[in-house]
Design a protein around this motif. Structure first.
Motif, PDB file in Angstrom:
ATOM      1  N   PRO A  56       2.081   6.415  -3.757  1.00 13.02           N
ATOM      2  CA  PRO A  56       2.416   4.999  -3.534  1.00 13.02           C
ATOM      3  C   PRO A  56       1.149   4.149  -3.368  1.00 13.02           C
ATOM      4  N   ASP A  57       1.248   2.885  -3.728  1.00 10.42           N
ATOM      5  CA  ASP A  57       0.129   1.956  -3.544  1.00 10.42           C
ATOM      6  C   ASP A  57      -0.083   1.641  -2.066  1.00 10.42           C
ATOM      7  N   PHE A  58       0.999   1.640  -1.329  1.00 10.85           N
ATOM      8  CA  PHE A  58       0.935   1.330   0.097  1.00 10.85           C
ATOM      9  C   PHE A  58       1.617   2.435   0.891  1.00 10.85           C
ATOM     10  N   ILE A  59       1.092   2.696   2.076  1.00  7.98           N
ATOM     11  CA  ILE A  59       1.690   3.682   2.978  1.00  7.98           C
ATOM     12  C   ILE A  59       1.842   3.039   4.355  1.00  7.98           C
ATOM     13  N   GLU A  60       2.657   3.649   5.163  1.00  7.92           N
ATOM     14  CA  GLU A  60       2.880   3.117   6.503  1.00  7.92           C
ATOM     15  C   GLU A  60       1.811   3.647   7.446  1.00  7.92           C
ATOM     16  N   ASP A  61       1.172   2.736   8.148  1.00  9.21           N
ATOM     17  CA  ASP A  61       0.164   3.114   9.142  1.00  9.21           C
ATOM     18  C   ASP A  61       0.880   3.818  10.290  1.00  9.21           C
ATOM     19  N   SER A  62       0.416   5.006  10.646  1.00  4.01           N
ATOM     20  CA  SER A  62       1.091   5.792  11.684  1.00  4.01           C
ATOM     21  C   SER A  62       0.970   5.163  13.074  1.00  4.01           C
ATOM     22  N   VAL A  63      -0.024   4.324  13.278  1.00  2.00           N
ATOM     23  CA  VAL A  63      -0.220   3.704  14.594  1.00  2.00           C
ATOM     24  C   VAL A  63       0.554   2.395  14.703  1.00  2.00           C
ATOM     25  N   THR A  64       0.376   1.511  13.714  1.00  5.24           N
ATOM     26  CA  THR A  64       0.975   0.175  13.806  1.00  5.24           C
ATOM     27  C   THR A  64       2.342   0.089  13.128  1.00  5.24           C
ATOM     28  N   GLY A  65       2.600   1.015  12.225  1.00  3.48           N
ATOM     29  CA  GLY A  65       3.860   0.968  11.492  1.00  3.48           C
ATOM     30  C   GLY A  65       3.847  -0.021  10.342  1.00  3.48           C
ATOM     31  N   LYS A  66       2.727  -0.698  10.130  1.00  9.28           N
ATOM     32  CA  LYS A  66       2.616  -1.666   9.032  1.00  9.28           C
ATOM     33  C   LYS A  66       2.218  -0.963   7.743  1.00  9.28           C
ATOM     34  N   LYS A  67       2.575  -1.636   6.637  1.00 10.19           N
ATOM     35  CA  LYS A  67       2.174  -1.098   5.327  1.00 10.19           C
ATOM     36  C   LYS A  67       0.701  -1.426   5.088  1.00 10.19           C
ATOM     37  N   VAL A  68      -0.055  -0.402   4.708  1.00 10.24           N
ATOM     38  CA  VAL A  68      -1.479  -0.570   4.419  1.00 10.24           C
ATOM     39  C   VAL A  68      -1.784   0.031   3.050  1.00 10.24           C
ATOM     40  N   ILE A  69      -2.899  -0.363   2.483  1.00 10.06           N
ATOM     41  CA  ILE A  69      -3.316   0.155   1.174  1.00 10.06           C
ATOM     42  C   ILE A  69      -3.539   1.663   1.275  1.00 10.06           C
ATOM     43  N   ASN A  70      -3.060   2.385   0.289  1.00  9.03           N
ATOM     44  CA  ASN A  70      -3.231   3.832   0.236  1.00  9.03           C
ATOM     45  C   ASN A  70      -4.639   4.136  -0.302  1.00  9.03           C
ATOM     46  N   PHE A  71      -5.598   4.215   0.609  1.00  8.63           N
ATOM     47  CA  PHE A  71      -6.983   4.455   0.213  1.00  8.63           C
ATOM     48  C   PHE A  71      -7.195   5.860  -0.314  1.00  8.63           C
ATOM     49  N   THR A  72      -6.337   6.781   0.032  1.00  4.66           N
ATOM     50  CA  THR A  72      -6.431   8.138  -0.506  1.00  4.66           C
ATOM     51  C   THR A  72      -6.192   8.100  -2.011  1.00  4.66           C
ATOM     52  N   LYS A  73      -5.174   7.347  -2.420  1.00  4.82           N
ATOM     53  CA  LYS A  73      -4.894   7.194  -3.852  1.00  4.82           C
ATOM     54  C   LYS A  73      -6.079   6.534  -4.551  1.00  4.82           C
ATOM     55  N   ARG A  74      -6.585   5.463  -3.972  1.00  6.26           N
ATOM     56  CA  ARG A  74      -7.728   4.754  -4.565  1.00  6.26           C
ATOM     57  C   ARG A  74      -8.946   5.673  -4.651  1.00  6.26           C
ATOM     58  N   GLY A  75      -9.121   6.532  -3.665  1.00  7.47           N
ATOM     59  CA  GLY A  75     -10.228   7.494  -3.668  1.00  7.47           C
ATOM     60  C   GLY A  75     -10.093   8.504  -4.801  1.00  7.47           C
ATOM     61  N   MET A  76      -8.865   8.971  -5.047  1.00  9.43           N
ATOM     62  CA  MET A  76      -8.641   9.923  -6.144  1.00  9.43           C
ATOM     63  C   MET A  76      -8.946   9.268  -7.490  1.00  9.43           C
ATOM     64  N   ILE A  77      -8.532   8.023  -7.651  1.00 13.02           N
ATOM     65  CA  ILE A  77      -8.815   7.292  -8.891  1.00 13.02           C
ATOM     66  C   ILE A  77     -10.320   7.113  -9.044  1.00 13.02           C
ATOM     67  N   TYR A  78     -10.983   6.732  -7.966  1.00 12.04           N
ATOM     68  CA  TYR A  78     -12.434   6.558  -8.001  1.00 12.04           C
ATOM     69  C   TYR A  78     -13.131   7.848  -8.431  1.00 12.04           C
ATOM     70  N   GLU A  79     -12.753   8.958  -7.819  1.00 13.60           N
ATOM     71  CA  GLU A  79     -13.380  10.254  -8.143  1.00 13.60           C
ATOM     72  C   GLU A  79     -13.216  10.593  -9.622  1.00 13.60           C
ATOM     73  N   LEU A  80     -12.037  10.374 -10.156  1.00 18.78           N
ATOM     74  CA  LEU A  80     -11.781  10.683 -11.561  1.00 18.78           C
ATOM     75  C   LEU A  80     -12.570   9.762 -12.484  1.00 18.78           C
ATOM     76  N   GLN A  82     -15.271   8.191 -11.742  1.00 16.59           N
ATOM     77  CA  GLN A  82     -16.693   8.497 -11.540  1.00 16.59           C
ATOM     78  C   GLN A  82     -17.143   9.683 -12.389  1.00 16.59           C
ATOM     79  N   THR A  83     -16.267  10.650 -12.592  1.00 12.48           N
ATOM     80  CA  THR A  83     -16.641  11.793 -13.442  1.00 12.48           C
ATOM     81  C   THR A  83     -16.895  11.338 -14.887  1.00 12.48           C
ATOM     82  N   LEU A  84     -16.218  10.286 -15.316  1.00 11.54           N
ATOM     83  CA  LEU A  84     -16.459   9.754 -16.657  1.00 11.54           C
ATOM     84  C   LEU A  84     -17.788   9.021 -16.737  1.00 11.54           C
ATOM     85  N   LEU A  85     -18.170   8.385 -15.651  1.00  8.75           N
ATOM     86  CA  LEU A  85     -19.395   7.594 -15.637  1.00  8.75           C
ATOM     87  C   LEU A  85     -20.649   8.445 -15.457  1.00  8.75           C
ATOM     88  N   ASP A  86     -20.495   9.617 -14.860  1.00  4.21           N
ATOM     89  CA  ASP A  86     -21.655  10.500 -14.648  1.00  4.21           C
ATOM     90  C   ASP A  86     -22.178  11.080 -15.938  1.00  4.21           C
TER      91      ASP A  86
END
Length: 180
Positions: free
Chosen positions: A150-174, A176-180
């Protein structure tokens, strides 16, 4: 050359968003054109000997592409030679050098989609640059990341929807392998 933003949001997969990925769309279209051309060149020949000469030529081209680390165009050669209209030409294939056919089997094995292209993935990891990766694998991986998370996940502390940085990190890593 492909710009980083073309790899985002699976734009190449959407008719509405394809304009955001012109270079990816062009590269994929060119691969299909090359594969069709190779196949046609073989089938246009009148004799089995002429067909065998073109099959051999394209196998040698595939070997050379592998040496150049051009996996993308190599896939076009493998696809063309594996089309049923070419692979059923048993008499023409029998005219080819057995050593050359064995080398083609090695290329087939390298680009085999089994196990999520495990042989290709291993080869590309161990390849020294420059290299042109097979774009189909990269785009498939990006699609799985985009669609499977998902693009957004629920923050376990506040219960608010926040950006899924894990997903963005996976996209970045992939990417980045093309750019290296």
């Amino acid at each position: 050359s492909i710009r980083v933003q073309e790899l985002l949001n699976t734009a190449w997969n959407s008719d509405k968003l394809k304009h955001r990925s012109p270079n990816i769309t062009h590269l994929l279209g060119r691969l299909n054109e090359i594969s069709n051309f190779f196949c046609s060149m073989i089938l246009w020949q009148q004799t089995k000997k002429e067909r065998a000469q073109f099959i051999s030529l394209f196998i040698r081209l595939g070997i050379h592409l592998r040496k150049l680390n051009n996996f993308h165009t190599l896939m076009g050669v493998v696809v063309a030679l594996n089309r049923s209209s070419v692979s059923r030409l048993k008499f023409s294939l029998a005219e080819c050098e057995p050593k050359l056919l064995q080398q083609f089997k090695t290329l087939e094995s390298l680009m085999d989609p089994t196990g999520s292209f495990k042989n290709y993935r291993k080869a590309i990891q161990n390849t020294k640059l420059p290299a042109l990766p097979y774009l189909g694998v990269v785009l498939t991986d990006l699609t799985f990341i985009e669609d499977g998370n998902p693009d957004f996940i629920e923050d376990s502390v506040t219960g608010k929807k926040v950006i899924n940085f894990t997903k963005r990190g996976m996209i970045y890593e992939l990417v980045q392998t093309l750019l290296d």
